[in-house]
Design a protein around this motif. Structure first.
Motif, PDB file in Angstrom:
ATOM      1  N   LYS A   1      -3.189  -4.888  -7.252  1.00 34.87           N
ATOM      2  CA  LYS A   1      -3.111  -4.952  -8.961  1.00 34.87           C
ATOM      3  C   LYS A   1      -3.733  -4.566  -9.534  1.00 34.87           C
ATOM      4  CE  LYS A   1       1.603  -5.742  -6.961  1.00 34.87           C
ATOM      5  NZ  LYS A   1       2.362  -7.079  -6.620  1.00 34.87           N
ATOM      6  N   ARG A   2      -4.085  -5.629  -8.945  1.00 40.92           N
ATOM      7  CA  ARG A   2      -6.383  -5.907 -10.385  1.00 40.92           C
ATOM      8  C   ARG A   2      -6.844  -4.688 -10.539  1.00 40.92           C
ATOM      9  NH1 ARG A   2      -8.300 -10.368  -7.347  1.00 40.92           N
ATOM     10  NH2 ARG A   2      -6.892 -11.511  -6.861  1.00 40.92           N
ATOM     11  N   ARG A   3      -7.031  -3.863  -9.478  1.00 41.97           N
ATOM     12  CA  ARG A   3      -7.911  -2.837  -9.200  1.00 41.97           C
ATOM     13  C   ARG A   3      -7.492  -1.360 -10.105  1.00 41.97           C
ATOM     14  NH1 ARG A   3     -13.203  -1.617  -7.875  1.00 41.97           N
ATOM     15  NH2 ARG A   3     -13.187   0.986  -7.657  1.00 41.97           N
ATOM     16  N   LEU A   4      -5.682  -1.491 -10.079  1.00 44.90           N
ATOM     17  CA  LEU A   4      -4.738  -0.358 -10.872  1.00 44.90           C
ATOM     18  C   LEU A   4      -5.008  -1.197 -12.567  1.00 44.90           C
ATOM     19  CD1 LEU A   4      -1.635  -0.711  -8.875  1.00 44.90           C
ATOM     20  CD2 LEU A   4      -3.466   1.421  -9.299  1.00 44.90           C
ATOM     21  N   LYS A   5      -5.298  -2.116 -12.222  1.00 44.83           N
ATOM     22  CA  LYS A   5      -5.349  -2.687 -14.186  1.00 44.83           C
ATOM     23  C   LYS A   5      -6.617  -2.167 -14.587  1.00 44.83           C
ATOM     24  CE  LYS A   5      -2.176  -6.026 -14.724  1.00 44.83           C
ATOM     25  NZ  LYS A   5      -2.261  -7.514 -15.075  1.00 44.83           N
TER      26      LYS A   5
ATOM     27  N   ARG B   1      -6.733   8.817   8.089  1.00 48.98           N
ATOM     28  CA  ARG B   1      -5.770   9.552   7.114  1.00 48.98           C
ATOM     29  C   ARG B   1      -5.182   8.427   6.738  1.00 48.98           C
ATOM     30  NH1 ARG B   1      -2.126  10.085  12.251  1.00 48.98           N
ATOM     31  NH2 ARG B   1      -3.559   7.801  12.873  1.00 48.98           N
ATOM     32  N   PHE B   2      -5.067   6.925   6.435  1.00 44.29           N
ATOM     33  CA  PHE B   2      -4.154   6.120   5.519  1.00 44.29           C
ATOM     34  C   PHE B   2      -5.444   5.907   4.095  1.00 44.29           C
ATOM     35  CE2 PHE B   2      -2.571   5.702   9.423  1.00 44.29           C
ATOM     36  CZ  PHE B   2      -1.704   6.134   9.294  1.00 44.29           C
ATOM     37  N   TYR B   3      -5.687   6.335   2.668  1.00 45.77           N
ATOM     38  CA  TYR B   3      -7.073   5.773   1.853  1.00 45.77           C
ATOM     39  C   TYR B   3      -5.827   5.573   0.851  1.00 45.77           C
ATOM     40  CZ  TYR B   3     -10.763   6.662  -0.833  1.00 45.77           C
ATOM     41  OH  TYR B   3     -12.054   6.237  -1.686  1.00 45.77           O
ATOM     42  N   CYS B   4      -6.471   4.638   0.358  1.00 45.62           N
ATOM     43  CA  CYS B   4      -6.261   3.950  -1.030  1.00 45.62           C
ATOM     44  C   CYS B   4      -7.452   4.317  -1.855  1.00 45.62           C
ATOM     45  CB  CYS B   4      -6.359   2.202  -0.907  1.00 45.62           C
ATOM     46  SG  CYS B   4      -5.252   1.672  -3.072  1.00 45.62           S
ATOM     47  N   VAL B   5      -6.763   5.326  -3.076  1.00 47.47           N
ATOM     48  CA  VAL B   5      -7.816   6.110  -4.394  1.00 47.47           C
ATOM     49  C   VAL B   5      -8.205   4.533  -4.898  1.00 47.47           C
ATOM     50  CG1 VAL B   5      -8.201   7.895  -5.874  1.00 47.47           C
ATOM     51  CG2 VAL B   5      -6.806   8.381  -4.038  1.00 47.47           C
ATOM     52  N   ALA B   6      -7.161   3.857  -5.466  1.00 48.15           N
ATOM     53  CA  ALA B   6      -7.685   2.955  -6.280  1.00 48.15           C
ATOM     54  C   ALA B   6      -8.709   2.141  -6.218  1.00 48.15           C
ATOM     55  CB  ALA B   6      -6.200   2.449  -7.003  1.00 48.15           C
TER      56      ALA B   6
ATOM     57  N   HIS C   1      -1.616  -3.383   1.851  1.00 46.29           N
ATOM     58  CA  HIS C   1      -2.520  -3.959   0.801  1.00 46.29           C
ATOM     59  C   HIS C   1      -1.799  -3.476  -0.896  1.00 46.29           C
ATOM     60  CE1 HIS C   1      -6.459  -2.351  -1.624  1.00 46.29           C
ATOM     61  NE2 HIS C   1      -5.364  -1.305  -1.650  1.00 46.29           N
ATOM     62  N   GLN C   2      -0.877  -1.918  -0.428  1.00 43.42           N
ATOM     63  CA  GLN C   2      -0.623  -2.040  -2.214  1.00 43.42           C
ATOM     64  C   GLN C   2       0.036  -2.970  -3.061  1.00 43.42           C
ATOM     65  OE1 GLN C   2       0.813   1.866  -0.969  1.00 43.42           O
ATOM     66  NE2 GLN C   2      -0.699   2.924  -1.454  1.00 43.42           N
ATOM     67  N   ARG C   3       0.951  -3.547  -1.810  1.00 41.89           N
ATOM     68  CA  ARG C   3       1.634  -4.797  -2.354  1.00 41.89           C
ATOM     69  C   ARG C   3       0.665  -5.579  -2.785  1.00 41.89           C
ATOM     70  NH1 ARG C   3       4.986  -3.081   1.825  1.00 41.89           N
ATOM     71  NH2 ARG C   3       4.382  -4.481   2.730  1.00 41.89           N
ATOM     72  N   GLY C   4       0.162  -6.095  -2.531  1.00 38.74           N
ATOM     73  CA  GLY C   4      -1.043  -7.394  -2.703  1.00 38.74           C
ATOM     74  C   GLY C   4      -1.780  -7.667  -3.974  1.00 38.74           C
TER      75      GLY C   4
END
Length: 145
Positions: free
Chosen positions: A75-79, A49-54, A68-71
């Motif tokens: 953030k590196r992966r989003l870049k 149910r809890f998945y981070c797409v990036a 995780h999304q605050r870590g």
């Protein structure tokens, strides 16, 4: 002797989806559904149910996902994802194939053609001069005998 540290040679345990795959997931929900459909929900953390797409990771709880999304890794992966996937042209340029250096500032196409023609003419003239010198050397060798 064998391999000293086999773990470093086969790092597939932490293998995640590549940037181009994540970019396709973000662009098309059908692409993401195809990938997540290959995983059985019972086998995933938090029943999938809890998945981070990036980052292409599943988490046990919503709290773990938000943490995780605050870590920094997220953030590196989003870049990386924001930069977009590499193209074939960039890959070929990285290894030196088909590199287009462009034209010098202020150089027109006509000037470049004129330069190429002059260089070809100079090469032809040098070749003719070298052939003439070689002929005179051969003639001089024959006359000496």
């Amino acid at each position: 002797m064998g391999v000293v540290n086999k773990k470093t040679l086969t790092k597939t345990r932490r293998k995640t989806r590549d940037v181009d795959q994540v970019h396709a997931d973000l662009a098309s929900s059908a692409h993401l559904a195809r990938y997540t459909g290959t995983k059985a929900a019972e086998d995933l953390p938090g029943l999938g149910r809890f998945y981070c797409v990036a980052c292409a990771k599943w988490f046990e709880t919503a709290v773990a996902l938000s943490g995780h999304q605050r870590g920094k890794p997220h953030k590196r992966r989003l870049k990386q994802v924001a930069e977009g996937p590499y193209t074939q042209r960039e890959a070929e340029a990285a290894i030196g194939l088909r590199t287009d250096n462009g034209t010098a500032a202020g150089t027109t196409l006509a000037a470049m053609k004129a330069t190429m023609t002059a260089a070809t003419a100079t090469t032809t003239t040098r070749s003719a001069a070298a052939a003439a010198v070689a002929r005179t050397e051969v003639t001089a060798d024959i006359d000496m005998s």
